[in-house]
Design a protein around this motif. Structure first.
Motif, mmCIF file in Angstrom:
data_model
loop_
_atom_site.group_PDB
_atom_site.id
_atom_site.type_symbol
_atom_site.label_atom_id
_atom_site.label_comp_id
_atom_site.label_asym_id
_atom_site.label_seq_id
_atom_site.Cartn_x
_atom_site.Cartn_y
_atom_site.Cartn_z
ATOM 1 N N UNK A 23 0.790 -1.273 0.076
ATOM 2 C CA UNK A 23 -0.293 0.067 -0.022
ATOM 3 C C UNK A 23 0.920 1.466 -0.200
ATOM 4 N N UNK A 24 1.714 1.515 0.847
ATOM 5 C CA UNK A 24 2.724 2.377 0.999
ATOM 6 C C UNK A 24 3.640 2.553 -0.340
ATOM 7 N N UNK A 25 3.868 1.517 -0.923
ATOM 8 C CA UNK A 25 4.966 1.532 -2.245
ATOM 9 C C UNK A 25 3.828 2.153 -3.119
ATOM 10 N N UNK A 26 2.512 1.952 -3.324
ATOM 11 C CA UNK A 26 1.687 2.409 -4.351
ATOM 12 C C UNK A 26 1.351 3.896 -4.186
ATOM 13 N N UNK A 27 1.506 4.228 -2.897
ATOM 14 C CA UNK A 27 1.135 5.633 -2.607
ATOM 15 C C UNK A 27 2.225 6.576 -3.173
ATOM 16 N N UNK A 28 3.648 5.734 -2.647
ATOM 17 C CA UNK A 28 4.838 6.678 -2.992
ATOM 18 C C UNK A 28 4.935 6.781 -4.550
ATOM 19 N N UNK A 31 6.273 16.347 0.187
ATOM 20 C CA UNK A 31 6.590 16.331 1.768
ATOM 21 C C UNK A 31 6.319 17.853 2.298
ATOM 22 N N UNK A 32 6.329 18.814 1.424
ATOM 23 C CA UNK A 32 5.884 20.306 1.755
ATOM 24 C C UNK A 32 4.494 20.377 1.968
ATOM 25 N N UNK A 33 3.796 19.821 1.080
ATOM 26 C CA UNK A 33 2.180 19.870 1.338
ATOM 27 C C UNK A 33 1.787 19.073 2.460
ATOM 28 N N UNK A 34 2.366 17.714 2.559
ATOM 29 C CA UNK A 34 2.024 17.133 3.790
ATOM 30 C C UNK A 34 2.518 17.614 5.039
ATOM 31 N N UNK A 35 3.445 18.693 5.078
ATOM 32 C CA UNK A 35 3.751 19.328 6.403
ATOM 33 C C UNK A 35 2.525 20.282 6.973
ATOM 34 N N UNK A 36 2.071 20.800 5.850
ATOM 35 C CA UNK A 36 0.677 21.541 6.073
ATOM 36 C C UNK A 36 -0.462 20.776 6.714
ATOM 37 N N UNK A 37 -0.593 19.463 6.540
ATOM 38 C CA UNK A 37 -1.662 18.801 6.609
ATOM 39 C C UNK A 37 -1.869 18.323 8.199
ATOM 40 N N UNK A 38 -3.051 18.189 8.568
ATOM 41 C CA UNK A 38 -2.956 17.435 10.218
ATOM 42 C C UNK A 38 -2.093 16.478 10.452
ATOM 43 N N UNK A 39 -1.378 16.641 11.403
ATOM 44 C CA UNK A 39 -0.239 15.551 11.518
ATOM 45 C C UNK A 39 1.076 15.640 10.945
ATOM 46 N N UNK A 40 1.243 16.939 10.136
ATOM 47 C CA UNK A 40 2.236 17.013 9.359
ATOM 48 C C UNK A 40 3.429 17.672 9.876
ATOM 49 N N UNK A 41 3.173 18.083 11.158
ATOM 50 C CA UNK A 41 4.334 18.626 11.957
ATOM 51 C C UNK A 41 5.220 17.368 12.351
ATOM 52 N N UNK A 42 4.521 16.417 12.667
ATOM 53 C CA UNK A 42 5.359 14.945 12.961
ATOM 54 C C UNK A 42 6.497 14.576 11.976
ATOM 55 N N UNK A 43 6.090 14.587 10.654
ATOM 56 C CA UNK A 43 6.890 14.346 9.672
ATOM 57 C C UNK A 43 8.440 15.341 9.696
ATOM 58 N N UNK A 44 8.265 16.424 10.025
ATOM 59 C CA UNK A 44 9.215 17.408 10.142
ATOM 60 C C UNK A 44 10.059 17.060 11.568
ATOM 61 N N UNK A 46 -2.465 8.244 5.558
ATOM 62 C CA UNK A 46 -1.913 7.519 4.510
ATOM 63 C C UNK A 46 -0.312 8.006 3.919
ATOM 64 N N UNK A 47 -0.722 9.084 3.390
ATOM 65 C CA UNK A 47 0.347 9.781 2.620
ATOM 66 C C UNK A 47 1.539 10.236 3.649
ATOM 67 N N UNK A 48 1.342 10.460 5.098
ATOM 68 C CA UNK A 48 2.344 10.755 5.648
ATOM 69 C C UNK A 48 3.173 9.351 5.907
ATOM 70 N N UNK A 49 2.301 8.353 6.216
ATOM 71 C CA UNK A 49 3.027 6.955 6.459
ATOM 72 C C UNK A 49 3.736 6.659 5.318
ATOM 73 N N UNK A 50 3.522 7.076 4.114
ATOM 74 C CA UNK A 50 4.212 6.614 2.969
ATOM 75 C C UNK A 50 5.488 7.347 2.766
ATOM 76 N N UNK A 51 5.431 8.874 3.226
ATOM 77 C CA UNK A 51 6.424 9.798 3.313
ATOM 78 C C UNK A 51 7.406 9.277 4.253
ATOM 79 N N UNK A 52 7.077 8.871 5.254
ATOM 80 C CA UNK A 52 7.976 8.329 6.426
ATOM 81 C C UNK A 52 8.779 7.282 5.888
ATOM 82 N N UNK A 53 8.072 6.472 5.422
ATOM 83 C CA UNK A 53 8.709 5.056 4.679
ATOM 84 C C UNK A 53 9.577 5.588 3.844
ATOM 85 N N UNK A 54 9.398 6.382 2.646
ATOM 86 C CA UNK A 54 10.132 6.898 1.644
ATOM 87 C C UNK A 54 11.436 7.451 2.128
#
Length: 204
Positions: free
Chosen positions: A20-25, A115-128, A62-70
């Motif tokens: 799933x995460x590979x497909x999202x990436x 990554x930049x767009x995800x950072x502005x999403x809910x929970x995005x601060x965690x990726x930073x 889901x997007x945040x999880x895929x970005x974390x993995x990537x």
């Protein structure tokens, strides 16, 4: 037999999650952030929508999880091998680490936009925050023996400059290849100012 069956189920779930995460990436990189829709991910990963919702509360998660993995596999993979070179200057060491961090982004610019767009999403601060936690050990090796006040100022200045550069890139105002040269100039003058201040204090 029961233990083997349970182990097999866990492994199947992990493989399903990885798929799933590979497909999202893949969608983020090839078609962009807006192309990531849960129904499309379910279809491409041959997974039910219910299974995806069971693991991820919404599209942002889901997007945040895929970005974390990537990012763990690409952006931060080279940091573990970073060591301070003999005679390396503060400027050289900092740029060595920054180039290691940004090289994968240069090769995969769509992921940087995501990554930049995800950072502005809910929970995005965690990726930073997780990114800072991952890169901190490599930077602290370079900054060993450096004044703590300068390190705090450096953190504030660099994080602000990087965020601004990423924003300009995401807005189409800056080419991906212009980010590291801009950081290079910033780090050069910061390091030069710090070293000049040290020489002044030594004379006094």
């Amino acid at each position: 037999m029961a233990t083997n069956a349970k182990t097999s189920t866990v492994e199947d779930q992990r493989r399903g999650q990885d798929r799933i995460l590979a497909i999202v990436a893949e969608l983020l990189e090839s078609e962009g952030y807006d192309a990531v829709q849960l129904r499309e991910v379910a279809k491409r990963s041959r997974t039910s929508l219910a299974t995806i919702y069971k693991r991820y509360a919404n599209r942002d998660e889901l997007i945040l999880a895929a970005l974390h993995e990537w990012m763990a596999e690409n952006r931060y993979s080279g940091l573990a091998d970073q060591t301070v070179e003999p005679g390396e200057t503060l400027y050289d060491g900092m740029m060595r680490v920054l180039r290691t961090i940004f090289e994968p982004w240069e090769q995969h610019p769509a992921m940087l936009t995501a990554f930049f767009r995800a950072r502005a999403a809910p929970g995005g601060q965690e990726i930073f925050r997780r990114g800072l936690d991952t890169t901190a050990p490599a930077f602290m090796q370079v900054l060993s023996g450096v004044d703590e006040t300068f390190i705090r100022d450096l953190d504030t200045i660099l994080s602000t400059v990087i965020y601004g550069l990423l924003g300009r890139f995401a807005a189409g105002e800056l080419a991906i290849k212009d980010i590291v040269p801009s950081l290079d100039r910033t780090v050069y003058w910061l390091a030069a100012g710090y070293e000049a201040a040290g020489r002044t204090e030594a004379r006094d």
